[in-house]
Enzyme design. Structure first.
Site, PDB file in Angstrom:
ATOM      1  N   ASP A 252       0.799  -1.140   0.089  1.00 18.35           N
ATOM      2  CA  ASP A 252      -0.112   0.081   0.025  1.00 18.35           C
ATOM      3  C   ASP A 252       1.068   1.176  -0.148  1.00 18.35           C
ATOM      4  OD1 ASP A 252      -2.969   0.947   0.702  1.00 18.35           O
ATOM      5  OD2 ASP A 252      -1.467   2.075   1.706  1.00 18.35           O
TER       6      ASP A 252
ATOM      7  N   GLU B  54      -4.700   2.303  -4.055  1.00 20.84           N
ATOM      8  CA  GLU B  54      -3.058   2.442  -4.133  1.00 20.84           C
ATOM      9  C   GLU B  54      -2.685   0.950  -3.347  1.00 20.84           C
ATOM     10  OE1 GLU B  54      -5.011   4.151  -0.379  1.00 20.84           O
ATOM     11  OE2 GLU B  54      -5.419   3.894  -2.398  1.00 20.84           O
TER      12      GLU B  54
END
Length: 589
Positions: free
Chosen positions: A457, A500
């Site tokens: 992430d 993301e």
């Protein structure tokens, strides 16, 4: 007195006179025999169609009976699943109950659809569906009551009308089944009668027709001597007829092969398969010609050989620029021959010195593969003799079929890539991850090998997105995807999990190897900057969670959950780090 001479016995007519006497009966006998054979054929076809129709109805009856059994079985499955859940309160049985309800409704609906041709059965089928729904409603009522008050549900189940409902449903189903079996018996009897009648008609017609044909053959044999002279005169005409028939047969075979080729093209999975098939078809239909098939690259600046066929009379280059071929320049078929001054394409080998003046018979033909005004490739052929018009028409037809197949295959490949790849990062999408993680995990478990999953992430991505804009955020995600593609192995699976978040599947990698790979990726992202709209952003950091499967009890969902939990631990511990989900947290240790 002289005795009168006895009357002379009549002399038998010559064989030719006898043959001519029966000549008038030949045509009627032949017509009668042909009519009998035609009648036998018509009767046979009619009988076969009748048998086929009867077989279809028999199959239909068996389908109806099968759907009746399936409806009852599905309803009993719902009933048993609900009863098991009420007795044990196991969630798995509740899930099985919910999953079995649609099957019962679907089978009852299919039974209604199958009986639309029979009003009586259709009415009973609707009654079956109604009773199935009543039974399901009663089961659902008891289940809901069980969830609220199990004791009251047990008392209510003792006074429920479920058994009566099921017996009524079974009675209606038995009535439908018995009616279908009666229909089957009637159809079998009718089929047996028709078969007996058809057999008698066919045997009688054939015997009579064969008798007439035997008489005709006997009469023709008697005139065989006289017809020999006519046979010699007709030999040349027969030879011409055979040549014409052979040519017609050849054209028919070509058309059949071309139709077969067009059908096979629709089943090709790759461009190379379509090209190889085209080369085989051309070599089979016109073996005296040789050449090759070209495919234009996506950049439209180079065409490369995809398949070859036959022996080229004039060699062509393996790779060619579109400007080197007049057919690709003009988008039209281009033909050239040395002795008639035709302009030869630059990708073809030049004739030897003095060959043109000597009447070189070799020729070349370039046919562009076009679809929607776009060049896709090229068919290049050459031979030692001039092609016939039929050959040119065949080649043109093959080129048209191949053009449509090429554009369809290219579109299919584009759609396939789009369905598996994330358009922003170029990585695989979540759908591809879900399909392949299960397969890789099972493969590693069978071989007793580890498998690791990294969940990545980008840190503070929302703040980066809000500060610099979505375009800069997309540029950052694209750069992260590029780095991941550079740092993973060919057998690894790098995917964009969503937003993301990214996921990397590392088959046959233990926790230590996965940790090393994760640190490489984290360090590479931390050292990377991006340039967007002449501005430099970064470096960005990322947090990575790791999970490894070393046994045979882990599932893809468990691995992803473990890696995700490790990712959240990495964020909670300060971000820009890798956390091994296989190890307990420091507080737990």
């Amino acid at each position: 007195m002289a005795q009168p001479s006895p009357p002379a016995s009549p002399t038998p007519p010559p064989p030719s006179r006898l043959a001519s006497r029966y000549r008038a009966y030949r045509l009627p006998a032949f017509v009668l025999a042909a009519a009998l054979l035609a009648a036998v054929g018509v009767a046979t076809v009619a009988g076969l169609r009748s048998f086929a129709n009867s077989a279809e109805w028999v199959e239909h009856s068996y389908q109806v009976i099968a759907e009746i059994e399936s409806t009852l079985a599905a309803t009993r499955t719902v009933e048993s699943s609900a009863r098991g859940y009420r007795l044990t309160d196991r969630p798995a049985l509740h899930a099985e109950y919910l999953a079995s309800i649609p099957a019962a409704l679907n089978h009852s609906s299919e039974l209604i659809a199958l009986t639309r041709d029979n009003p009586r059965q259709h009415r009973l089928a609707r009654d079956v569906e109604r009773r199935v729904r009543m039974r399901l409603a009663e089961i659902d009522r008891l289940l809901e009551m069980h969830m609220r008050d199990p004791q009251q549900a047990r008392l209510s189940s003792q006074t429920s009308h479920g058994a009566e409902q099921m017996r009524a449903l079974t009675a209606v189903a038995d009535a439908m089944r018995e009616y279908e079996r009666a229909l089957l018996s009637a159809r079998d009897a009718r089929t047996e009668r028709n078969a007996t009648l058809l057999t008698a008609l066919v045997i009688g017609g054939l015997l009579l027709a064969l008798g007439l044909l035997a008489l005709l053959m006997l009469n023709l044999w008697q005139e065989n001597k006289r017809s020999r002279a006519l046979e010699r005169e007709s030999r040349q005409a027969l030879a011409e007829l055979e040549a014409s028939a052979a040519e017609r047969q050849r054209l028919t075979e070509r058309h059949r092969s071309l139709s077969h080729y067009a059908g096979l093209l629709q089943s090709c999975q790759t461009l190379q398969e379509a090209m190889d098939m085209t080369a085989h078809v051309i070599a089979d239909l016109i073996p005296e010609f040789g050449g090759r098939c070209y495919i234009l690259r996506a950049s439209q600046n180079l065409a490369e050989t995809a398949a070859r066929f036959g022996r080229e009379a004039i060699a062509s280059a393996d790779l060619l620029h579109p400007d080197d071929c007049w057919a690709l320049r003009r988008g039209r078929t281009h033909r050239s021959q040395a002795h008639d001054g035709g302009v030869r394409c630059a990708h073809l080998a030049r004739a030897e010195a003095g060959a043109d003046s000597g009447g070189d018979p070799r020729w070349s033909l370039c046919v562009p593969l076009m679809a929607q005004n776009t060049s896709l490739g090229l068919l290049c052929l050459s031979g030692e003799r001039p092609p016939r018009e039929a050959d040119l028409a065949l080649i043109q037809s093959i080129a048209e079929q191949l053009s449509l197949a090429v554009v369809n295959l290219q579109l299919r490949e584009t759609l396939r890539v789009q369905s598996l790849r994330d358009p922003l990062t170029g990585l695989f999408n979540r759908r591809y991850l879900e399909e392949n993680l299960q397969r890789e995990l099972l493969r590693c478990q069978r071989r007793k090998l580890p498998l690791s999953v990294l969940m990545l992430d980008v840190d503070h991505f929302k703040r980066f997105n809000d500060t610099h804009g979505h375009a800069a955020g997309d540029a950052l995600l694209a750069r992260v995807g590029q780095l991941m593609q550079e740092l993973v192995r060919n057998e690894d699976i790098a995917c964009r999990y969503g937003g993301e978040e990214f996921t990397i599947v590392l088959p046959e990698a233990d926790a230590a190897a996965a940790m090393q790979r994760a640190e490489q990726i984290r360090a590479a992202i931390a050292a990377t900057t991006i340039v967007h709209l002449r501005q430099t952003f970064g470096p960005a950091t990322c947090s990575i969670g790791l999970a490894t499967s070393v046994g045979d009890r882990d599932t893809p969902q468990q691995l992803l959950q473990a890696a995700d939990a490790a990712l959240y631990r990495a964020k909670a511990e300060g971000r820009d780090r890798v956390v091994d989900g296989n190890k307990p947290a420091a507080a737990d240790a």
